[in-house]
Design an enzyme around this catalytic site. Structure first.
Site, PDB file in Angstrom:
ATOM      1  CE1 TYR A  22      -3.934  -1.965   5.693  1.00  0.00           C
ATOM      2  CE2 TYR A  22      -3.468   0.154   5.116  1.00  0.00           C
ATOM      3  CZ  TYR A  22      -3.646  -1.049   4.763  1.00  0.00           C
ATOM      4  OH  TYR A  22      -3.801  -1.354   3.429  1.00  0.00           O
ATOM      5  CB  SER A  62      -0.947   0.090   1.314  1.00  0.00           C
ATOM      6  OG  SER A  62      -1.526   1.332   1.524  1.00  0.00           O
TER       7      SER A  62
HETATM    8  P1  NDP Z   1     -11.302  -6.043   0.448  1.00  0.00           P
HETATM    9  O1  NDP Z   1     -12.217  -5.884   1.867  1.00  0.00           O
HETATM   10  O2  NDP Z   1     -12.480  -5.602  -0.552  1.00  0.00           O
HETATM   11  O3  NDP Z   1     -11.146  -7.442   0.106  1.00  0.00           O
HETATM   12  C1  NDP Z   1     -10.068  -8.147   1.091  1.00  0.00           C
HETATM   13  C2  NDP Z   1      -9.866  -9.605   0.663  1.00  0.00           C
HETATM   14  O4  NDP Z   1      -9.189 -10.340   1.893  1.00  0.00           O
HETATM   15  C3  NDP Z   1     -11.299 -10.313   0.926  1.00  0.00           C
HETATM   16  O5  NDP Z   1     -11.365 -11.305   0.036  1.00  0.00           O
HETATM   17  C4  NDP Z   1     -11.172 -11.205   2.247  1.00  0.00           C
HETATM   18  O6  NDP Z   1     -11.863 -12.333   2.278  1.00  0.00           O
HETATM   19  C5  NDP Z   1      -9.665 -11.347   2.409  1.00  0.00           C
HETATM   20  N1  NDP Z   1      -9.289 -11.577   3.675  1.00  0.00           N
HETATM   21  C6  NDP Z   1      -9.464 -10.624   4.674  1.00  0.00           C
HETATM   22  N2  NDP Z   1      -8.907 -11.226   5.876  1.00  0.00           N
HETATM   23  C7  NDP Z   1      -8.581 -12.472   5.731  1.00  0.00           C
HETATM   24  C8  NDP Z   1      -8.221 -13.634   6.416  1.00  0.00           C
HETATM   25  N3  NDP Z   1      -7.793 -13.297   7.728  1.00  0.00           N
HETATM   26  N4  NDP Z   1      -7.903 -14.739   5.867  1.00  0.00           N
HETATM   27  C9  NDP Z   1      -8.261 -14.908   4.637  1.00  0.00           C
HETATM   28  N5  NDP Z   1      -8.732 -13.691   3.689  1.00  0.00           N
HETATM   29  C10 NDP Z   1      -8.703 -12.711   4.264  1.00  0.00           C
HETATM   30  O7  NDP Z   1     -10.371  -5.190   0.399  1.00  0.00           O
HETATM   31  P2  NDP Z   1      -9.362  -4.785  -0.789  1.00  0.00           P
HETATM   32  O8  NDP Z   1      -9.411  -5.496  -2.010  1.00  0.00           O
HETATM   33  O9  NDP Z   1      -9.126  -3.354  -0.964  1.00  0.00           O
HETATM   34  O10 NDP Z   1      -7.980  -5.107  -0.238  1.00  0.00           O
HETATM   35  C11 NDP Z   1      -6.865  -6.133  -0.614  1.00  0.00           C
HETATM   36  C12 NDP Z   1      -5.634  -5.937  -0.177  1.00  0.00           C
HETATM   37  O11 NDP Z   1      -5.166  -4.569  -0.814  1.00  0.00           O
HETATM   38  C13 NDP Z   1      -5.448  -5.578   1.080  1.00  0.00           C
HETATM   39  O12 NDP Z   1      -4.292  -6.161   1.671  1.00  0.00           O
HETATM   40  C14 NDP Z   1      -5.548  -4.170   1.514  1.00  0.00           C
HETATM   41  O13 NDP Z   1      -4.910  -3.885   2.823  1.00  0.00           O
HETATM   42  C15 NDP Z   1      -4.787  -3.781   0.270  1.00  0.00           C
HETATM   43  N6  NDP Z   1      -4.761  -2.382  -0.158  1.00  0.00           N
HETATM   44  C16 NDP Z   1      -6.236  -1.808  -0.305  1.00  0.00           C
HETATM   45  C17 NDP Z   1      -6.480  -0.426  -0.817  1.00  0.00           C
HETATM   46  C18 NDP Z   1      -7.769   0.226  -0.754  1.00  0.00           C
HETATM   47  O14 NDP Z   1      -7.849   1.456  -0.775  1.00  0.00           O
HETATM   48  N7  NDP Z   1      -8.635  -0.536  -1.233  1.00  0.00           N
HETATM   49  C19 NDP Z   1      -5.034   0.496  -0.908  1.00  0.00           C
HETATM   50  C20 NDP Z   1      -4.029  -0.219  -0.673  1.00  0.00           C
HETATM   51  C21 NDP Z   1      -3.787  -1.549  -0.544  1.00  0.00           C
HETATM   52  P3  NDP Z   1     -12.593 -12.857   3.256  1.00  0.00           P
HETATM   53  O15 NDP Z   1     -13.423 -11.771   4.007  1.00  0.00           O
HETATM   54  O16 NDP Z   1     -13.707 -13.812   2.698  1.00  0.00           O
HETATM   55  O17 NDP Z   1     -11.807 -13.789   4.249  1.00  0.00           O
HETATM   56  C1  8X3 Z   2      -5.183   1.396   1.849  1.00  0.00           C
HETATM   57  C2  8X3 Z   2      -4.981   2.968   1.484  1.00  0.00           C
HETATM   58  O1  8X3 Z   2      -4.465   5.115   2.208  1.00  0.00           O
HETATM   59  O2  8X3 Z   2      -6.007   4.149   3.127  1.00  0.00           O
HETATM   60  O3  8X3 Z   2      -3.838   0.653   2.000  1.00  0.00           O
HETATM   61  O4  8X3 Z   2      -3.722   3.558   3.474  1.00  0.00           O
HETATM   62  S1  8X3 Z   2      -4.821   3.675   2.444  1.00  0.00           S
END
Ligand code: NDP
Ligand code: 8X3
Length: 255
Positions: free
Chosen positions: A155, A142
């Protein structure tokens, strides 16, 4: 031979979009997550939409080491003789508050999922990549892993750890011709903020008020690009923000 991608966190957001995009391009798909019904629905839909690909779902919590070991060992070696790409994407933010306001459950959830969960899955897959003599690990970090922002504390720490582990993995796996990439998205509208604010959809929506954030397909496109370069080319680190966000501190909302 058909390639296979394994995506953790394939039930939503980036992971789900990555699964659909790679399936569209003929990759076999392995998706993981905790929500069995979603895994089932996505697999069924991908099977309907895209001919000639194999898909396996693995339902487990990446924090649970024994469950992770068991799930990965259940990958069908006949349908998926190689794992070409693994995307360590499962992760979350829990809460947004100053360090004194934080709570242990949120801290554990973030560190255990984003850091130790990534390690659990990687540890179980890497031996196969080494045996194959090729592979590509793509860690979803991120911009929070590049610059700390107010109230982001734990985070951000978890994503700094992902950044460090990505660099370390790249060094350790050089001798095995395994590529390691970090993709560092900025604000993207997925279920991320709904999870961060524990189901408060209004508060989650407000995060993206006043600008056009990234969406899951933007990140899937980037993952597809880095995963499909010539064998001698590895993108090490890719930071992507929407046009109206410069980094964790500066966006069109706070200029
Ligand atoms: P979502 O919440 O839409 O997706 C998160 C996914 O992670 C889900 O499929 C969830 O599946 C899975 N997950 C969470 N916890 C667990 C666990 N303990 N075991 C297995 N699976 C897990 O968020 P995003 O798609 O946005 O996030 C994906 C990644 O991108 C994350 O690592 C996040 O930190 C990162 N990110 C997101 C950003 C944003 O602004 N959206 C920006 C930068 C990075 P389920 O609940 O079915 O287990
Ligand atoms: C998720 C994006 O800007 O909330 O990693 O950290 S931010």
């Amino acid at each position: 031979m058909q390639k296979t991608i394994l995506i953790t966190g394939g039930t939503s957001g980036f992971g789900k979009a990555i699964a659909y995009l790679f399936a569209k391009h003929g990759y076999n798909i392995i998706i993981t997550g905790r929500r069995q019904e979603r895994l089932f629905d996505i697999a069924q839909d991908i099977n309907i939409q895209f001919d000639g690909i194999q898909i396996q779902t693995l339902c487990f919590d990446v924090r649970d080491r024994e469950a992770t070991i068991k799930a990965i060992s259940n990958i069908d070696k006949v349908l998926f003789p190689t794992i070409d790409v693994i995307v360590n994407n499962a992760g979350l933010a829990a809460g947004l508050g100053t360090i004194d306001e934080g709570n242990y459950a949120d801290w554990d959830a973030m560190l255990d999922t984003n850091v130790k969960g990534l390690l659990n899955v990687s540890k179980e897959i890497i031996p196969q990549l080494i045996a194959q003599g090729f592979g590509h690990i793509i860690n979803i970090s991120s911009i929070a892993g590049k610059t700390v922002y107010p109230r982001g504390n734990v985070y951000c720490a978890s994503k700094y750890a992902v950044d460090a582990l990505t660099q370390a993995m790249r060094i350790d796996l050089l001798q095995h011709s395994i590529k390691v990439t970090s993709i560092n998205p900025g604000a993207a509208e997925t279920e991320f903020s709904i999870v961060r604010f524990k189901g408060d959809e209004l508060k989650a929506k407000q995060v993206y008020d006043g600008f056009t954030p990234l969406n899951a397909n933007d990140i899937a496109d980037a993952v597809y690009y880095v995963a499909n370069l010539p064998a001698h080319v590895c993108i090490n680190d890719l930071t992507i923000t929407c046009t109206t966000q410069a980094n964790s501190h500066y966006s069109i909302k706070n200029l």
